[in-house]
Design an enzyme around this catalytic site. Sequence first.
Site, mmCIF file in Angstrom:
data_model
loop_
_atom_site.group_PDB
_atom_site.id
_atom_site.type_symbol
_atom_site.label_atom_id
_atom_site.label_comp_id
_atom_site.label_asym_id
_atom_site.label_seq_id
_atom_site.Cartn_x
_atom_site.Cartn_y
_atom_site.Cartn_z
ATOM 1 N N CYS A 107 16.756 -14.826 -5.829
ATOM 2 C CA CYS A 107 17.560 -14.687 -7.319
ATOM 3 C C CYS A 107 17.491 -15.725 -7.364
ATOM 4 O O CYS A 107 17.439 -17.264 -6.623
ATOM 5 C CB CYS A 107 18.792 -14.242 -7.560
ATOM 6 S SG CYS A 107 19.809 -14.334 -5.935
ATOM 7 N N CYS B 235 20.531 -18.197 -4.252
ATOM 8 C CA CYS B 235 19.260 -18.415 -3.588
ATOM 9 C C CYS B 235 18.860 -19.808 -3.975
ATOM 10 O O CYS B 235 19.008 -20.967 -3.030
ATOM 11 C CB CYS B 235 17.917 -17.526 -3.695
ATOM 12 S SG CYS B 235 18.826 -16.115 -2.870
ATOM 13 N N ASP C 221 -14.727 3.544 12.400
ATOM 14 C CA ASP C 221 -14.491 4.860 11.596
ATOM 15 C C ASP C 221 -15.375 5.424 10.793
ATOM 16 O O ASP C 221 -16.883 4.733 10.550
ATOM 17 C CB ASP C 221 -13.609 4.312 10.094
ATOM 18 C CG ASP C 221 -13.640 4.602 8.846
ATOM 19 O OD1 ASP C 221 -12.535 5.935 9.037
ATOM 20 O OD2 ASP C 221 -14.158 4.544 7.907
ATOM 21 N N ASP D 141 -13.740 0.334 7.148
ATOM 22 C CA ASP D 141 -14.209 -0.766 6.056
ATOM 23 C C ASP D 141 -12.895 -0.121 4.676
ATOM 24 O O ASP D 141 -13.071 -0.488 3.728
ATOM 25 C CB ASP D 141 -15.508 0.351 5.715
ATOM 26 C CG ASP D 141 -15.685 1.292 4.657
ATOM 27 O OD1 ASP D 141 -14.331 2.284 5.437
ATOM 28 O OD2 ASP D 141 -15.820 2.315 3.487
ATOM 29 N N ASP E 293 -7.495 1.674 7.748
ATOM 30 C CA ASP E 293 -7.992 1.095 8.575
ATOM 31 C C ASP E 293 -8.397 -0.813 8.956
ATOM 32 O O ASP E 293 -7.996 -0.968 10.594
ATOM 33 C CB ASP E 293 -9.706 0.690 8.361
ATOM 34 C CG ASP E 293 -10.331 1.869 8.401
ATOM 35 O OD1 ASP E 293 -10.665 2.986 9.088
ATOM 36 O OD2 ASP E 293 -11.956 2.163 7.412
#
Length: 822
Positions: free
Chosen positions: A23, A26, A509, A707, A711
Amino acid sequence: MQATTLPIAEAEKFVLDVEGMTCASCVGRVERALKAVPGVQSASVNLATERAEVKGAAVDRALLVKAVEDAGYDVTSRPVDLQIEGMTCASCVARVERALKTVSGVTYASVNLATELAHVIGQADPAALIRAIEDAGYYARLAVSAADLSEEVTLRKAAEESALRRDLRIAAALSLPVFLLEMGSHLFTWVHMAVMNTIGMQNSWYLQFALTTAVLFGPGLRFFAKGLPALARFAPDMNSLVAVGTSAAYGYSLIATFVPTLLPPGTVNVYYEAAAVIVTLILLGRTLEARAKGRTSEAIKRLVGLQAKTARVFRDRAVVELPIAEVRPSDLVEVRPGERVPVDGEVTEGASWIDESMISGEPLPVEKTIGSAVTGGTINQTGAFTFRATAVGEATMLAQIIRMVEAAQGGKLPIQALVDRVTMWFVPAVMALAALTFIVWLVFGPEPALTFGLVNAVAVLIIACPCAMGLATPTSIMVGTGRGAELGILFRKGEALQALQDVKVVAFDKTGTLTMGKPSLTDLHLAPGFDRNQVLAAVAAVEGKSEHPIARAIVAAAKEENLTLPEVTGFAAVTGYGVLARAGDSQVDIGADRYMAKLGLDVAVFADIAVRLADEGKSPLYAAIEGKLAAILAVADPVKATTPQAIKALHVLGLKVAMITGDNARTAQAIARQLGIDEVVAEVLPDGKVAAVKRLKALGTLAYVGDGINDAPALAEADVGLAVGTGTDIAIEAADVVLMSGRLTAVPDAIALSKATMRNIRQNLFWAFAYNAALIPVAAGALWPVYGILLSPIFAAGAMALSSVFVLGNALRLRRFAPNQA
């Protein structure tokens, strides 16, 4: 009293990337913290870009970073790539790295001799990095992208090689008479008599002096211009060795020629031929090096050359030809037969076949129709089409590939750490050995001891070649990763090259990696008396009313075969059994075996097929037409065509193969049996995949191939993550290696390429280290007491030049790597 005006330090600008701001408060907090740092004149923080710009005089960047961190925020480490000129050997690399690491804010620095690039991570100001490199005696500037740099670097390398060839020709022409006059007189009596009877020995020395002086202060001046300043900084390099060695031989000869009375009796000899021929031979080595180094970077040049220079774009209802840099996202681009696709996009009109081998490594062209994705750099073959640009400039896939190859080629493998430690002290050690050699011969050697000491000390200086050590690893990485890119295997990190050679387990996978990733009709067997096209059309017409994925797969199969589907009426779903409807004039019932039993139909005729399908993890469906059993069919996610071959190749390499999937255990086990997979982990979520990877890593170095988004954690957890390039961007970002084609045979290919590259690096390092370990003692005269053999500085220079050429030539053999190599 006269006022004294103090010089005002020039203001500098600093840019910091700040993380954690949420904000405006900050922003204010960070600005206040920065303004409190001594020397800061102004500080401006932008929340949107998360960037702070600071101006000040004599400001320490490290204090700015500390101020931001003390305020509770983080400063992002920024990678900086620098192009460096002037490095000639491994000691140069070590020196530049050491200089960079002394700069405040640097957390990591890696220098590559073959690419002449430095990769620095941290908070250091680029200007400070460049100053540090220049203070170390080299020239540096910020590197730009390969596409922008390619032509400039090519021209610079060509000019450098041309200058080396020119200087080599001059040096050779001037050195040859010196060599013939001096060495000819020693080797052949008739040459000695001819010299004595014509110009005489003294005039011969005067002529040698004139020619050698022209060699040293002409073509050889480069060694003194770089080597002596490095020596003055107490940071000697290979140029320093050559400069000191040739100066010693030349200076001794100078005294022997003009003031011989300063030398002890019996030591008045000249070594002009050593100084001149050494320069010539080292220039020969540098010339061959320059030519070979140019060839190691050809992969990047070829990739850059794939980029189209112009594009025909629709602007204001007309097609205009524009430079590629002016193409914008959403532009409509026209492509004609035989042209390169200029940028990435999606076809909106027309159709064609495109050669995508530069992306996938696959030679067969791919059909493109409306809605198909096209990639910049690929070659259009037969048709014309229009597409909408989706990615341009640095966002295109080709630009990303170039960046990946650049990053891998600039990487430094763990094995390089040994080389770095040795070369840091190598040149100073060689100079110390040369001095020791001179002293030992002077004190303990036979007469003329001074001559023996000088010749052997020069030989030690010249024979030592850290060039070969510095080139051993990076040239192999460059050629290996470049060859990988040609095969559709992209090493995002050079370290993966070394890690892959040690892989013991490869885990895959299932969905989208081992299999196609979408259901399709895999089996259709007919009962006697039925026609395939009629049955498939009727079944697809009925399933077209269902939203089930299996139904969609059957409809897609009918469309692929261009079947005309009959009109459907009276569609109904029978809960727990199947569906029914009229397709044209026929009543069609589709469902499991229990539905057929309910209809009073016996499926025993298909019993053997049903058992096989169940073993393959498929659930069979039956179709009845007009009350008669017509067919058994199955829908599944089919295994990719390259999967069985890939698994077999991995087993041939002696690797254990595992499959980790979220799919049900029955289907997973069936596919594992079909493919010969050693271990199966099924029905796991992404965190379960990570746990499985951790468990399998206990068996040895593990590579994971996946893929999908799910994963990504497993790819990051594995020792080496390989992402299928047809998968998601998140998976690709998490991986170390990208398989652009999606073909799984690229997995064993990548492992084989890793083994070949590391074998090549070990050969290079063995040669570089063994060469020095064996020949430095010989050059020092270790064989003289036993065999009476001394190594002439001329032969030392020839051996030194050949060592670098051998290393480069060996690395270039990787360009011939074929995927079936182990």
